[in-house]
Scaffold this motif. Structure first.
Motif, PDB file in Angstrom:
ATOM      1  N   ASP A  88       0.942  -0.884  -0.284  1.00 49.92           N
ATOM      2  CA  ASP A  88       0.111  -0.123   0.290  1.00 49.92           C
ATOM      3  C   ASP A  88       0.910   1.317   0.173  1.00 49.92           C
ATOM      4  N   SER A  89       0.754   1.984  -0.994  1.00 52.64           N
ATOM      5  CA  SER A  89       1.177   3.199  -0.826  1.00 52.64           C
ATOM      6  C   SER A  89       0.281   4.322  -1.177  1.00 52.64           C
ATOM      7  N   MET A  90       0.627   5.872  -0.253  1.00 56.43           N
ATOM      8  CA  MET A  90       0.465   6.667  -0.182  1.00 56.43           C
ATOM      9  C   MET A  90       1.089   8.459  -0.566  1.00 56.43           C
ATOM     10  N   THR A  91       0.778   9.238  -1.419  1.00 55.87           N
ATOM     11  CA  THR A  91       0.990  10.002  -1.523  1.00 55.87           C
ATOM     12  C   THR A  91      -0.103  11.530  -2.015  1.00 55.87           C
ATOM     13  N   PHE A  92       0.643  12.053  -0.785  1.00 61.21           N
ATOM     14  CA  PHE A  92      -0.654  13.011  -0.231  1.00 61.21           C
ATOM     15  C   PHE A  92       0.017  14.009  -0.850  1.00 61.21           C
ATOM     16  N   THR A  93      -0.947  15.553  -1.167  1.00 57.17           N
ATOM     17  CA  THR A  93      -0.218  17.134  -1.517  1.00 57.17           C
ATOM     18  C   THR A  93      -1.343  17.978  -1.643  1.00 57.17           C
ATOM     19  N   ARG A  94      -0.781  19.133  -0.468  1.00 56.28           N
ATOM     20  CA  ARG A  94      -1.577  19.716  -0.145  1.00 56.28           C
ATOM     21  C   ARG A  94      -2.436  20.875  -1.345  1.00 56.28           C
ATOM     22  N   ASP A  95      -3.277  20.855  -0.993  1.00 58.76           N
ATOM     23  CA  ASP A  95      -4.272  22.198  -2.069  1.00 58.76           C
ATOM     24  C   ASP A  95      -4.956  23.023  -0.966  1.00 58.76           C
ATOM     25  N   GLY A  96      -4.677  23.874  -0.746  1.00 58.85           N
ATOM     26  CA  GLY A  96      -4.913  24.697   0.074  1.00 58.85           C
ATOM     27  C   GLY A  96      -4.899  24.473   1.586  1.00 58.85           C
ATOM     28  N   ASP A  97      -5.937  24.255   1.950  1.00 58.66           N
ATOM     29  CA  ASP A  97      -6.531  23.406   3.653  1.00 58.66           C
ATOM     30  C   ASP A  97      -6.968  22.265   3.392  1.00 58.66           C
ATOM     31  N   ARG A  98      -7.159  21.237   2.069  1.00 51.92           N
ATOM     32  CA  ARG A  98      -7.584  20.540   1.740  1.00 51.92           C
ATOM     33  C   ARG A  98      -6.518  19.592   0.877  1.00 51.92           C
ATOM     34  N   THR A  99      -6.522  18.116   1.292  1.00 54.39           N
ATOM     35  CA  THR A  99      -5.064  17.431   1.007  1.00 54.39           C
ATOM     36  C   THR A  99      -5.987  16.696   0.054  1.00 54.39           C
TER      37      THR A  99
END
Length: 144
Positions: A88-99
């Motif tokens: 399981d791999s997860m990449t997280f990207t900031r999108d303003g105050d969302r993810t």
């Protein structure tokens, strides 16, 4: 074979990373998980977990290890037993105050299971991936 999904939740990237990288939380967000318990480590790289999952009516036990941990942008864990390896791999990207979350699950089936998996298992994995997205959203964005 693999499944992957990309979706956005209304939570900070740090909150999302901290929640999803604590693999014991699969008890809440992974529809296939029956139970996950930390067996070693501090939650970072090299942390191990005992996982019991149910898939297609069968229970299986896997030993997971955190193999990628770069707070707050990337997490990966690999689970193994004699018949399968799941990553399981997860990449997280900031999108303003969302993810934005990019979730990918890779599966290798060993032995005879590996021969029939593309025919019988792949459609079930696609459905499970959709359920996983909904459960992650429900866990991270509870109804007000």
């Amino acid at each position: 074979m693999h499944v992957e999904r990309t979706f956005t939740v209304s939570r900070s990237i740090e909150d999302v990373f901290d929640y999803l990288s604590n693999f014991e939380n699969t008890n809440e967000w992974d529809p296939g998980t029956v139970e996950t318990t930390r067996t070693g480590g501090d939650g970072g790289l090299g942390t191990t977990y005992a996982n019991t999952s149910e898939f297609m009516g069968r229970k299986t036990e896997l030993t997971y290890e955190t193999i990628g941990f770069d707070r707050p942008t990337f997490f990966s864990a690999r689970g193994k037993n004699k018949t399968a390896t799941a990553t399981d791999s997860m990449t997280f990207t900031r999108d303003g105050d969302r993810t934005q979350i990019h979730y990918r699950a890779d599966f290798q089936f060993h032995g005879l299971v590996g021969l029939v998996a593309p025919l019988f298992v792949k459609p079930k994995l696609d459905s499970l991936a959709d359920e996983t997205v909904e459960q992650i959203r429900g866990a991270l964005e509870p109804a007000a």
